[in-house]
Design an enzyme around this catalytic site. Structure first.
Site, PDB file in Angstrom:
ATOM      1  N   TYR A 224      10.951   4.568   1.937  1.00 53.72           N
ATOM      2  CA  TYR A 224      11.614   3.604   2.385  1.00 53.72           C
ATOM      3  C   TYR A 224      13.133   3.537   1.923  1.00 53.72           C
ATOM      4  CZ  TYR A 224       7.927   1.042   4.843  1.00 53.72           C
ATOM      5  OH  TYR A 224       6.856   0.895   5.825  1.00 53.72           O
TER       6      TYR A 224
ATOM      7  N   ASP B 296       0.867  -1.135   0.079  1.00 55.68           N
ATOM      8  CA  ASP B 296       0.014   0.113   0.056  1.00 55.68           C
ATOM      9  C   ASP B 296       0.691   1.311   0.070  1.00 55.68           C
ATOM     10  OD1 ASP B 296       1.270   0.433   2.333  1.00 55.68           O
ATOM     11  OD2 ASP B 296      -0.872  -0.213   3.573  1.00 55.68           O
TER      12      ASP B 296
HETATM   13  P1  NAD Z   1      -0.386  -8.590  13.234  1.00 51.92           P
HETATM   14  O1  NAD Z   1       0.717  -9.123  14.296  1.00 51.92           O
HETATM   15  O2  NAD Z   1      -1.377  -7.407  13.861  1.00 51.92           O
HETATM   16  O3  NAD Z   1      -1.426  -9.435  12.761  1.00 51.92           O
HETATM   17  C1  NAD Z   1      -0.997 -10.574  12.056  1.00 51.92           C
HETATM   18  C2  NAD Z   1      -1.641 -11.924  12.312  1.00 51.92           C
HETATM   19  O4  NAD Z   1      -1.155 -13.049  11.600  1.00 51.92           O
HETATM   20  C3  NAD Z   1      -1.886 -12.092  13.743  1.00 51.92           C
HETATM   21  O5  NAD Z   1      -3.151 -12.358  14.320  1.00 51.92           O
HETATM   22  C4  NAD Z   1      -0.894 -13.554  13.921  1.00 51.92           C
HETATM   23  O6  NAD Z   1      -1.557 -14.520  14.976  1.00 51.92           O
HETATM   24  C5  NAD Z   1      -1.388 -14.200  12.479  1.00 51.92           C
HETATM   25  N1  NAD Z   1      -0.430 -15.037  12.093  1.00 51.92           N
HETATM   26  C6  NAD Z   1       1.009 -15.212  12.397  1.00 51.92           C
HETATM   27  N2  NAD Z   1       1.653 -16.326  11.737  1.00 51.92           N
HETATM   28  C7  NAD Z   1       0.395 -16.859  11.128  1.00 51.92           C
HETATM   29  C8  NAD Z   1       0.459 -18.100  10.556  1.00 51.92           C
HETATM   30  N3  NAD Z   1       1.594 -18.869  10.013  1.00 51.92           N
HETATM   31  N4  NAD Z   1      -0.870 -18.587   9.720  1.00 51.92           N
HETATM   32  C9  NAD Z   1      -1.848 -17.693  10.203  1.00 51.92           C
HETATM   33  N5  NAD Z   1      -2.001 -16.645  10.667  1.00 51.92           N
HETATM   34  C10 NAD Z   1      -0.880 -15.951  11.367  1.00 51.92           C
HETATM   35  O7  NAD Z   1       0.340  -7.758  12.208  1.00 51.92           O
HETATM   36  P2  NAD Z   1      -0.031  -6.594  11.353  1.00 51.92           P
HETATM   37  O8  NAD Z   1       0.426  -5.200  11.934  1.00 51.92           O
HETATM   38  O9  NAD Z   1      -1.657  -6.478  11.313  1.00 51.92           O
HETATM   39  O10 NAD Z   1       0.422  -6.702   9.902  1.00 51.92           O
HETATM   40  C11 NAD Z   1       0.114  -8.062   9.197  1.00 51.92           C
HETATM   41  C12 NAD Z   1       1.017  -8.146   8.026  1.00 51.92           C
HETATM   42  O11 NAD Z   1       0.586  -7.452   6.921  1.00 51.92           O
HETATM   43  C13 NAD Z   1       2.157  -8.089   8.077  1.00 51.92           C
HETATM   44  O12 NAD Z   1       3.022  -9.138   7.057  1.00 51.92           O
HETATM   45  C14 NAD Z   1       2.642  -6.571   7.873  1.00 51.92           C
HETATM   46  O13 NAD Z   1       4.106  -6.349   7.368  1.00 51.92           O
HETATM   47  C15 NAD Z   1       1.681  -6.683   6.472  1.00 51.92           C
HETATM   48  N6  NAD Z   1       1.260  -5.277   5.949  1.00 51.92           N
HETATM   49  C16 NAD Z   1       1.689  -4.981   4.720  1.00 51.92           C
HETATM   50  C17 NAD Z   1       1.489  -4.015   4.111  1.00 51.92           C
HETATM   51  C18 NAD Z   1       1.712  -3.827   2.957  1.00 51.92           C
HETATM   52  O14 NAD Z   1       1.424  -2.630   2.321  1.00 51.92           O
HETATM   53  N7  NAD Z   1       2.055  -4.914   2.173  1.00 51.92           N
HETATM   54  C19 NAD Z   1       0.713  -2.945   4.717  1.00 51.92           C
HETATM   55  C20 NAD Z   1       0.572  -3.021   6.375  1.00 51.92           C
HETATM   56  C21 NAD Z   1       0.742  -4.173   6.826  1.00 51.92           C
HETATM   57  C1  G6P Z   2       3.388   0.839   5.110  1.00 52.47           C
HETATM   58  C2  G6P Z   2       4.189  -0.392   4.408  1.00 52.47           C
HETATM   59  C3  G6P Z   2       3.862  -1.605   4.726  1.00 52.47           C
HETATM   60  C4  G6P Z   2       4.170  -1.825   6.296  1.00 52.47           C
HETATM   61  C5  G6P Z   2       3.488  -0.730   7.234  1.00 52.47           C
HETATM   62  C6  G6P Z   2       4.113  -0.820   8.450  1.00 52.47           C
HETATM   63  O1  G6P Z   2       1.874   0.593   5.062  1.00 52.47           O
HETATM   64  O2  G6P Z   2       3.713  -0.461   2.969  1.00 52.47           O
HETATM   65  O3  G6P Z   2       4.488  -2.725   4.105  1.00 52.47           O
HETATM   66  O4  G6P Z   2       3.983  -2.949   6.696  1.00 52.47           O
HETATM   67  O5  G6P Z   2       3.812   0.501   6.619  1.00 52.47           O
HETATM   68  O6  G6P Z   2       3.141   0.010   9.360  1.00 52.47           O
HETATM   69  P1  G6P Z   2       3.434  -0.111  10.877  1.00 52.47           P
HETATM   70  O7  G6P Z   2       2.351   0.916  11.412  1.00 52.47           O
HETATM   71  O8  G6P Z   2       3.079  -1.473  11.152  1.00 52.47           O
HETATM   72  O9  G6P Z   2       4.842   0.426  11.172  1.00 52.47           O
HETATM   73 MN    MN Z   3       4.564  -2.149   1.997  1.00 48.04          MN
END
Ligand code: NAD
Ligand code: G6P
Ligand code: MN
Length: 444
Positions: A266, A174
């Site tokens: 980043y 995102d």
């Molecule tokens: P979070 O810890 O709040 O939530 C992640 C959930 O995944 C937890 O409830 C955990 O129990 C679960 N989990 C862990 N291992 C698992 C498995 N093997 N199988 C099923 N469930 C499992 O984390 P968050 O801050 O909400 O972030 C979630 C993910 O999204 C992270 O990888 C984060 O980096 C990613 N993220 C990506 C973007 C992006 O733009 N690509 C943006 C925001 C967050």
């Molecule tokens: C952005 C990035 C994600 C990252 C997030 C971290 O959305 O694209 O890849 O996981 O920021 O946010 P946080 O609030 O968990 O530091």
């Molecule tokens: Mn990202």
């Protein structure tokens, strides 16, 4: 493909981002008619908190009778019959994110969730967890679409490309829409008019133009000029978040010193590791901020729902994060060919970069998946050199995962563009092997 009565699974159901995704699903329901939503997570308690929150949201929107909500920790209950799976798992949770951020800082290097050696530590954990999710999809719902947000995106998508080359999957981040939205709200533009051209690795790329349909020209030069003149403030969805203010200030510094392109924020970790270390407290990193903020907040929402408190219970705002992935699902379903930044195998998209790099470029999305654009120009040597080195480091790390190779991991750690010497690379690798334990593959 089924276009009605869709069954949706959120893998990582307990994620703090789930309410934002569900909110986008609800507001897109006419274009995306779903009738069941399953929260799948390995952590029963977090999943149950989210089950309460999402149940409350559906109730509030008067959808409780039209959408069946399930929760499960069993893949065989979650995935059969799924049409779309949104994946957002965090293997090891915030506790391990804290470790990823703090160990490199002990040795004077960048400590960050997805960049530098923290990102590599997270990567080796995340590949394992995400390959598991993909294998469930492959086994139980081979026709379903998997839309992935799980980080670190380049590493996990490279691993999936090798292990499951035919899976129907989109990998998205995102950050580009977040940059665009922040710039648009600060300077008074409407992002909906934009056709941006961007290239890079995930969290490691540059805009080379932003064509604005309302004025029929590239407005990147004037945006860069505005950035030069005026501070960029945190947009609504990150209001009050000092970390993001620092990120936008660093973005301005990068556009000042390297004009002509708009970088992904980043890149600060690779171009200015000294400065990012200076403004990070090594005993209270981003993981601590998120645990004390978003995570507590989610727990609090679940408590209020359980105790049937009156008044405003829902308290979250993730900007476009949920809508972005939802729009991809809609574009697949309706074969819309809308344009998104996606992480895809290069295959000529960036003509002068190796074909098998996982790159982030604009892609049109329809029923057959992603159709990346070709830039049709050669990227410059500065960007190319940075990307090639970082890409080789990432390839080596994924090699290390599959080959259980300590030597490849050490090469990856040494080549990472935040690292100045093989000494800290080795010390940090050894510390991470111990700290990650069984989360990591064994390295010999
Ligand atoms: P979070 O810890 O709040 O939530 C992640 C959930 O995944 C937890 O409830 C955990 O129990 C679960 N989990 C862990 N291992 C698992 C498995 N093997 N199988 C099923 N469930 C499992 O984390 P968050 O801050 O909400 O972030 C979630 C993910 O999204 C992270 O990888 C984060 O980096 C990613 N993220 C990506 C973007 C992006 O733009 N690509 C943006 C925001 C967050
Ligand atoms: C952005 C990035 C994600 C990252 C997030 C971290 O959305 O694209 O890849 O996981 O920021 O946010 P946080 O609030 O968990 O530091
Ligand atoms: Mn990202």
């Amino acid at each position: 493909m089924k276009t009605n009565d869709l069954n949706v699974v959120i893998a990582g159901g307990g994620s703090t981002y789930t309410p934002g995704i569900v909110q986008a699903m609800i507001s897109s329901r006419e274009r995306f008619p779903f009738s069941s939503l399953t929260l799948y997570d390995i952590d029963e308690e977090r999943n149950d908190d989210m089950f309460e929150i999402i149940g409350y949201m559906l109730e509030k929107e008067k959808l409780a009778s039209e959408v069946t909500l399930f929760q499960t920790t069993e893949p065989q209950n979650a995935f059969p019959g799924a049409d779309f799976i949104f994946s957002q798992i965090r293997v090891g949770g915030m506790k391990m994110r804290e470790v990823d951020e703090k160990i490199p800082m002990k040795y004077g290097l960048v400590g960050q969730e997805t960049c530098g050696l923290g990102g590599f530590s997270y990567g080796l954990r995340s590949i394992k967890g995400l390959l598991e999710i993909v294998s469930y999809v492959d086994q139980y719902a081979p026709n379903a679409w998997l839309l992935n947000y799980t980080n670190p995106e380049t590493l996990v998508s490279e691993a999936v490309r090798r292990a499951f080359p035919d899976v129907k999957m989109l990998n998205a981040c995102d950050m580009t829409i977040s940059i665009e939205e922040t710039i648009a709200t600060n300077y008074g533009y409407d992002r909906k008019n934009w056709i941006p051209t961007y290239y890079g690795l995930n969290h490691f790329g540059w805009y080379s133009s932003i064509y604005d349909k309302s004025v029929d020209r590239d407005i990147l030069p004037e945006i860069l000029e505005r950035l030069n003149q005026e501070r960029l403030h945190v947009a609504d969805f990150n209001a009050g978040d000092q970390t993001w203010q620092e990120a936008w200030d660093m973005l301005r510094l990068m556009t000042k010193n390297f004009p002509g392109y708009l970088p992904n924020n980043y890149l600060e970790y690779y171009l200015y590791p000294n400065r990012t270390i200076e403004h990070t407290d090594p005993s209270y990193t981003r993981a601590n901020i998120v645990m004390d903020g978003r995570e507590k907040n989610t727990k609090e929402m679940a408590r209020k729902v359980r105790e049937q408190e009156k008044g405003e219970i829902l308290d979250f705002n993730f900007g476009e994060h949920g809508q972005y992935i939802m729009d991809m699902a809609v574009s697949i379903l309706n074969d819309n060919h809308d344009r998104f930044m996606l992480i895809v195998p290069n295959k000529g998209a960036i003509p002068n970069l190796r074909d098998d790099a996982m790159v982030e470029v604009p892609s049109y999305v329809g029923r057959t998946g992603a159709e990346p654009i070709s830039l049709r120009f050669a990227i410059n040597d500065f960007h190319k050199g940075l990307m090639e080195a970082q890409n080789a480091a990432e390839k080596l790390l994924v090699d290390a995962y599959f080959e259980h190779s300590y030597q490849k991991a050490l090469q990856a750690f040494t080549l990472n563009q935040t690292v100045y010497s093989a000494d800290p690379a080795k010390q940090i690798l050894d510390d991470f092997i111990e700290a990650n334990g069984a989360y990591w593959p064994e390295l010999n």
